[in-house]
Write an enzyme that holds these catalytic residues in place. Structure first.
Site, PDB file in Angstrom:
ATOM      1  N   ASP A   1      26.289  29.953  52.475  1.00  0.00           N
ATOM      2  CA  ASP A   1      27.359  30.902  52.181  1.00  0.00           C
ATOM      3  C   ASP A   1      27.511  31.899  53.327  1.00  0.00           C
ATOM      4  OD1 ASP A   1      27.856  29.659  49.812  1.00  0.00           O
ATOM      5  OD2 ASP A   1      27.530  31.407  48.552  1.00  0.00           O
TER       6      ASP A   1
ATOM      7  N   TYR B   1      15.482  27.074  41.101  1.00  0.00           N
ATOM      8  CA  TYR B   1      16.547  26.756  40.155  1.00  0.00           C
ATOM      9  C   TYR B   1      16.086  25.757  39.090  1.00  0.00           C
ATOM     10  CZ  TYR B   1      19.729  28.945  43.536  1.00  0.00           C
ATOM     11  OH  TYR B   1      20.353  29.822  44.390  1.00  0.00           O
TER      12      TYR B   1
ATOM     13  N   ASP C   1      14.313  34.859  56.863  1.00  0.00           N
ATOM     14  CA  ASP C   1      14.921  36.146  57.173  1.00  0.00           C
ATOM     15  C   ASP C   1      15.405  36.182  58.619  1.00  0.00           C
ATOM     16  OD1 ASP C   1      12.237  35.929  57.776  1.00  0.00           O
ATOM     17  OD2 ASP C   1      11.693  37.939  57.118  1.00  0.00           O
TER      18      ASP C   1
ATOM     19  N   ASP D   1      21.203  27.725  49.702  1.00  0.00           N
ATOM     20  CA  ASP D   1      22.336  28.290  48.980  1.00  0.00           C
ATOM     21  C   ASP D   1      22.829  29.555  49.687  1.00  0.00           C
ATOM     22  OD1 ASP D   1      24.233  28.873  47.084  1.00  0.00           O
ATOM     23  OD2 ASP D   1      22.835  29.192  45.440  1.00  0.00           O
TER      24      ASP D   1
ATOM     25  N   LYS E   1       9.575  30.102  54.560  1.00  0.00           N
ATOM     26  CA  LYS E   1       8.932  31.421  54.537  1.00  0.00           C
ATOM     27  C   LYS E   1       7.424  31.207  54.504  1.00  0.00           C
ATOM     28  CE  LYS E   1       9.309  35.939  54.425  1.00  0.00           C
ATOM     29  NZ  LYS E   1       9.673  36.679  55.659  1.00  0.00           N
TER      30      LYS E   1
END
Length: 361
Positions: free
Chosen positions: A252, A142, A224, A248, A192
């Site tokens: 959610d 971001y 994942d 993020d 990751k």
């Protein structure tokens, strides 16, 4: 008497509606404790763009910097989707996080006993879930540069740079370990590292910092797999630490454990003693604007987190949480968590009911 200045940034869509209920609750808290709040309002997001041509006016950021805490509703509306990226409402969120140096985002995912039936998952999987996701907030894709959309060899390409330096990782690691120490002393670091170099550095720094917190059990999980495990067996998690984009998405996803985005608060914190920002994790929901149906509980819980983290008042935090639980026990529900046999109420009524519970305790 303790006095606190709170910057109130209601934002767009249903933001003003849910913020109004949080302010009702804070005014009730004033009556229960020796506290006085000074609320100062400013524009942020699309409404700020409409008036000033920018989603984050300098005056809004200055107000936030000169406050003891910030209450934020939500930003955005579909009508702004065609604006250039640099002036879209969402840029205000990135700007205020950077401007206040809010690098640590705390997102609890708690399944209230009264709402187990509201979750789309099996009751036995979600009952008792209490996860704290620590999301790094000012780095990653971001904020990384270079970024953009360019034409190369006649074709458009888009690119963003996922980047962290070791100091950024180390400071969020300390927040995560300190949080885990106050909870179940279990920390799962999500990355990751099997693919990404930046994640390998993340994991290295997490391991280095863990030596300062020998009581905390540190584990690692690829993002994942973590996404799957949060749904499959969420009670294995206590505290999760991860980067900006992974956090993020995972937070959610974790909201569905409780059944609704309208239930999850967040706190964005920087260095100790600096201004904290408190907001629900949901968006502005422009389709619900003005209908008195948005769930204000996430925003009210965000106000409770403000009492806990900015003002060090655990009693007020517990009071607000207990009031919410009591209202839910009585069967009151907003539309997003409504189920058979319960009583449907609107945004404002839910806020009134929670205030009533606070004042009677």
């Amino acid at each position: 008497m303790a006095k606190y200045k709170i910057a109130v940034l209601s934002g767009d869509g249903t933001g003003p509606e849910v913020i109004a209920e949080a302010l009702k609750v804070l005014k009730a808290v004033e009556r229960k404790y020796d506290i006085e709040f000074e609320f100062n309002e400013a524009l942020i997001g699309g409404c700020a763009y409409d008036k000033f041509g920018t989603p984050l006016p300098d005056s809004t950021l200055e107000l936030a910097k000169n406050s003891d805490a910030v209450m934020l509703g939500a930003v955005g509306d579909w009508k702004y989707d065609t604006l250039p990226p640099e002036v879209r409402p969402e840029r205000a969120l990135l700007g205020i996080r950077k401007g206040l140096n809010l690098f640590a985002n705390l997102r609890p995912a708690i399944v209230f006993e009264e709402l187990v039936s509201s979750s789309p998952l099996k009751a036995e999987n979600v009952a008792g879930v209490n996860i704290m996701i620590i999301r790094e907030l000012t780095g990653d894709v971001y904020f990384g540069t270079p970024k953009g959309i360019e034409t190369q060899n006649g074709k458009r390409i888009g690119f963003n740079n996922m980047i962290y330096n070791e100091d950024e990782i180390r400071r969020i690691a300390h927040v995560a370990f300190k949080t885990a120490m106050q909870r179940g002393k279990k920390l799962c670091s999500v990355d990751k590292a099997n693919v990404l170099d930046v994640s390998r550095l993340w994991r290295e720094i997490m391991i280095e910092v863990s030596k300062e917190y020998p009581e905390v059990e540190l584990s690692h999980m690829y993002v994942d797999n973590a996404a799957m495990q949060i749904i499959r067996a969420p009670k294995q998690f206590d505290t999760i630490a991860t980067g900006n984009i992974f956090g993020d998405i995972l937070s959610d996803e974790a909201s569905m454990l409780s059944g609704s985005l309208g239930l999850l608060p967040s706190a964005s914190l920087g260095d100790d003693g600096k201004v904290g920002l408190y907001e629900p994790i949901h968006g502005s929901a422009p389709d619900l604007k003005g209908k008195d149906i948005a769930n204000p509980i996430a925003t009210i819980l965000s106000a409770a987190m403000m009492m806990k983290y900015s003002f060090k008042n655990d009693d007020a935090y517990n009071l607000i949480e207990k009031a919410i639980k009591n209202v839910l026990k009585q069967g009151y529900r907003t539309q997003d968590i409504m189920s058979e046999g319960k009583t449907l109420v609107g945004t404002s009524k839910m806020g009134d009911l929670i205030v009533e519970e606070i004042l009677k305790q």
